[in-house]
Design a protein around this motif. Sequence first.
Motif, PDB file in Angstrom:
ATOM      1  N   ARG A   1     -41.533  -6.106 -20.281  1.00  0.00           N
ATOM      2  CA  ARG A   1     -42.041  -6.995 -21.322  1.00  0.00           C
ATOM      3  C   ARG A   1     -41.651  -6.491 -22.719  1.00  0.00           C
ATOM      4  O   ARG A   1     -41.198  -7.260 -23.571  1.00  0.00           O
ATOM      5  CB  ARG A   1     -43.566  -7.128 -21.189  1.00  0.00           C
ATOM      6  N   GLU A   2     -41.797  -5.187 -22.923  1.00  0.00           N
ATOM      7  CA  GLU A   2     -41.433  -4.621 -24.232  1.00  0.00           C
ATOM      8  C   GLU A   2     -39.948  -4.780 -24.525  1.00  0.00           C
ATOM      9  O   GLU A   2     -39.555  -5.023 -25.675  1.00  0.00           O
ATOM     10  CB  GLU A   2     -41.795  -3.129 -24.290  1.00  0.00           C
ATOM     11  N   ASN A   3     -39.128  -4.647 -23.467  1.00  0.00           N
ATOM     12  CA  ASN A   3     -37.693  -4.845 -23.646  1.00  0.00           C
ATOM     13  C   ASN A   3     -37.410  -6.226 -24.212  1.00  0.00           C
ATOM     14  O   ASN A   3     -36.513  -6.395 -25.030  1.00  0.00           O
ATOM     15  CB  ASN A   3     -36.961  -4.691 -22.310  1.00  0.00           C
ATOM     16  N   LEU A   4     -38.176  -7.213 -23.750  1.00  0.00           N
ATOM     17  CA  LEU A   4     -37.979  -8.572 -24.263  1.00  0.00           C
ATOM     18  C   LEU A   4     -38.587  -8.713 -25.656  1.00  0.00           C
ATOM     19  O   LEU A   4     -38.009  -9.327 -26.541  1.00  0.00           O
ATOM     20  CB  LEU A   4     -38.605  -9.590 -23.303  1.00  0.00           C
ATOM     21  N   GLU A   5     -39.753  -8.116 -25.839  1.00  0.00           N
ATOM     22  CA  GLU A   5     -40.466  -8.291 -27.118  1.00  0.00           C
ATOM     23  C   GLU A   5     -39.698  -7.729 -28.304  1.00  0.00           C
ATOM     24  O   GLU A   5     -39.663  -8.335 -29.375  1.00  0.00           O
ATOM     25  CB  GLU A   5     -41.859  -7.650 -27.037  1.00  0.00           C
ATOM     26  N   VAL A   6     -39.078  -6.537 -28.125  1.00  0.00           N
ATOM     27  CA  VAL A   6     -38.369  -5.984 -29.281  1.00  0.00           C
ATOM     28  C   VAL A   6     -37.178  -6.854 -29.676  1.00  0.00           C
ATOM     29  O   VAL A   6     -36.695  -6.763 -30.802  1.00  0.00           O
ATOM     30  CB  VAL A   6     -37.848  -4.534 -29.050  1.00  0.00           C
TER      31      VAL A   6
ATOM     32  N   ALA B   1     -43.018  -7.157 -14.868  1.00  0.00           N
ATOM     33  CA  ALA B   1     -43.282  -7.092 -16.315  1.00  0.00           C
ATOM     34  C   ALA B   1     -43.688  -5.706 -16.798  1.00  0.00           C
ATOM     35  O   ALA B   1     -43.338  -5.291 -17.891  1.00  0.00           O
ATOM     36  CB  ALA B   1     -44.339  -8.115 -16.702  1.00  0.00           C
ATOM     37  N   HIS B   2     -44.437  -4.965 -15.964  1.00  0.00           N
ATOM     38  CA  HIS B   2     -44.942  -3.678 -16.450  1.00  0.00           C
ATOM     39  C   HIS B   2     -44.183  -2.487 -15.903  1.00  0.00           C
ATOM     40  O   HIS B   2     -44.571  -1.349 -16.120  1.00  0.00           O
ATOM     41  CB  HIS B   2     -46.442  -3.571 -16.184  1.00  0.00           C
ATOM     42  N   HIS B   3     -43.076  -2.767 -15.207  1.00  0.00           N
ATOM     43  CA  HIS B   3     -42.233  -1.652 -14.773  1.00  0.00           C
ATOM     44  C   HIS B   3     -41.414  -1.144 -15.938  1.00  0.00           C
ATOM     45  O   HIS B   3     -41.007  -1.910 -16.798  1.00  0.00           O
ATOM     46  CB  HIS B   3     -41.288  -2.100 -13.652  1.00  0.00           C
TER      47      HIS B   3
END
Lengths: 329, 233, 287
Positions: free
Chosen positions: B94-99, B127-129
């Motif tokens: 998810r963070e990979n997408l958010e940044v 999502a949380h991996h």
Amino acid sequence: MSTSTRVAAKNRMGIGSLATGTYAMLGVLVLFVILPHFIPGYYVGVLTRVIIFAIFAIGLNLLMGYTGLPSLGQGAYFGTGAFGVGVMTVTYNVPHPIGMVGAVVIAGLMAAVYGLVALRARGAYFLLITMALTLSTWAIAFTWRSLTGGEDGFPGVTRPGFLPWSLTSEVNYYYFTLFFLVAAVVAFVLIVRSPFGLALQGIRENEQRMRSLGYNTWLYMYIAFIMAGVFGGVAGVLNAYSVGAISPEWTNILPSAEVLLMVILGGPGTIIGPLVGAGAIIGASEILNIHFPERWIMFLGGGYIVFMLFARDGMVGLVRRLLRRWSKR
Amino acid sequence: MLDIQDINTYYGESHILQGLSLQVPEGTVAAILGRNGVGKTTLLHSVNGFVPPRQGSIYYNGVEITKRPVHEIAKQGIALVPQGRRIFSSLNVRENLEVALKKGKDGGQSWDVERIMDFFPRLRERAHHMGNKLSGGEQQMLATGRALAGNPSLLLLDEPTEGLAPIIVKELEGLLLELKKTGVTILLTEQRFGFALRVADHIYVMAQGQIVHDSAPAELWQNEEIKKTYLGV
Amino acid sequence: MTTLAQVGLNTASLASLLFLVAAGLSLTFGLMRVLNMTHGSFYLLGAYVGLTVWRTTGNTPLAILASSLTAAVAGGIIYWGFLKRFSVLDEMPQALLTFGALLVIADFTMWRWGADFFSFPGPAFLRGPVELVGGISYPKYRFFLMGSGLVLAIGLYLFVARTKIGALVRAGVDDKLMVQALGINTPMVFLGVFVFGSFLAGFAGMMGAPFLGINPGLDFEVLILAFVVVIVGGVGNIEGAFVGAILVALIDTATKTYYPELAWFSIYVPMAVILAVRPRGLLGRGA
């Protein structure tokens, strides 16, 4: 080996073409041979230091300028070479030739061990690891008082005789080191022009590509790392004789940074660069120290900054660019 | 439209792209084929600014982007899905997408994290991996999703099928064709001949830093000469 | 028993200080791959300026603020004025430029403040010891230092692990070029991290003064210790700086107490061993 790398190697030989590079080297050599007869004794000592550090810098140049591995840890081999010859000839009364060769071998072995650790990283990490290795070498030298004298240093290193000459005279010792410098330059030229040296330059340009061409790039870098350590060891041996006493600080970061700056300022990846760098830095330190005894370090630091900003390819690169601009006119 | 005009790109001292030109019209998929080391990746990196060309020009929708900083080229609506995926391994999916979230050049933000996860349902499951705990196929989807999060109008895909199992390649093929329907322009490099021919509208064949052939896929399919000389098929 | 408690407390206070210095160094190195040799200079320059402010005003919080801001501004100048001009891939020239800046700042501080050793007693309400159970007394100020270090460590960790900017920093540590390819103006991110890291170094400079004093050469000592912490803990992450700081502080304190003659040996040699086993440090990622 691609043709472009070959051409690149040729372009890097001297200031311009291969021929002018050779002439420039011969000119420098003549200058070095006659100079001691025209300058006061003190400056012969300064020139000796230039020569010793030039040998030191040539080794790092092989690693950094030609292989693309910037090391901030060459002091380890410099100091080990020095302590090696000091301990063997003074503490154990080993004959000088054996002591000298032995010390260089020890420095090379140390590089062979450290290289295994350092070459697990590249780029800035490589810089950091080599720095850590030299720090721990310093810690060992500093702590092992019975062997090295610890912070008091290791005194009483005497120079050997060399055939009919006594090396206690500064001028004679100067020529002794000059002999090693010439040998180092010749060895260096042979190395960088050999298939091995060209492979190193290929690795510098693109390690991945060299690997996909079937080169064992790690082994090439490892050998270059050991060679650089050997050059450092030779310089350390000569410096031990030159100064007559050895300090653990020789294995520390400061000499490592000094020699790195010599390579960078001179012009990494060129043959004459380390000589120019060694001469310029030792010369500048001397001159600044005399004329600005208060603030010379600030000038020195400022000089590094200016060079990094405007002439990252070092003095040789700067001169080359100026010549090119000039010849276009 | 992406318009590359006569560019020369160097890697260190090696002359990689030697006067290369090509055009990719809006909304189409162009594929570049060629053996290893012919300069396919360098071409994509010339466009996105990683390795700017020394000579020549690149225009995107009429704006010259040659030698502009990497982040400014990205803001023109160009996104790279790099070779080896280059997922941020210390960020979770998810963070990979958010940044990577940003508005498109037109100000639109039709791709957000939710829509990307709808498009690649496997990413929602994961999502949380952390980024480094994904399979190759999942990494490719995440890298593509990350590129989409910037709402680009041009996607550069560098060897998207490299190292993927045939069944995943098939899945990716479907997704790319789906993506094409959204109107995004795609320039991709490939080693898999069949994959490229099925997804692309136009094919370029590269050798030694130059385009040596360009045609519609069907035409290349019939050109045994080119296939044998440059692609080894 | 008493010495054991002393070792523990000294470890905690030194670790706090080392963490403050190393956290910034770790993030800038991790993010920009720049071996920032001026980091220790920011520490010392900040401390000198803070000392001057304290002597003029007698106001300790103001002195700490002055120290931190001086370092932050110096860091901003070094980054924006110099480092930013380089391509992100030019790691070497950047490291050497900062080495030049180290010399310039060292000489500047020598010129302005001389070669004297200064001490700074800390704020009045933190002077004097605290009496602990078992008859141990320990300076109040050190507890304050430990508290600040801990609070900052937790705060920094949460910032990097939980916030969007933190995620951006982590992404940058993994692959800064890829971050830029997402349309993010990385120089602005770098500037922010650089200024913040320098701010922490300056903060540590004044906070550490009652403990380590202020004197020439401290810049290099602090720099090397911070590098050791970063090398041991692993580059580019707060947890690594935290673990590294505790480990280095513990080894340093314990050997200085029990085997003073092994002081440096016991820090540097384990560092080399850790590197041999894990080239990126204990908590470093990748290989």
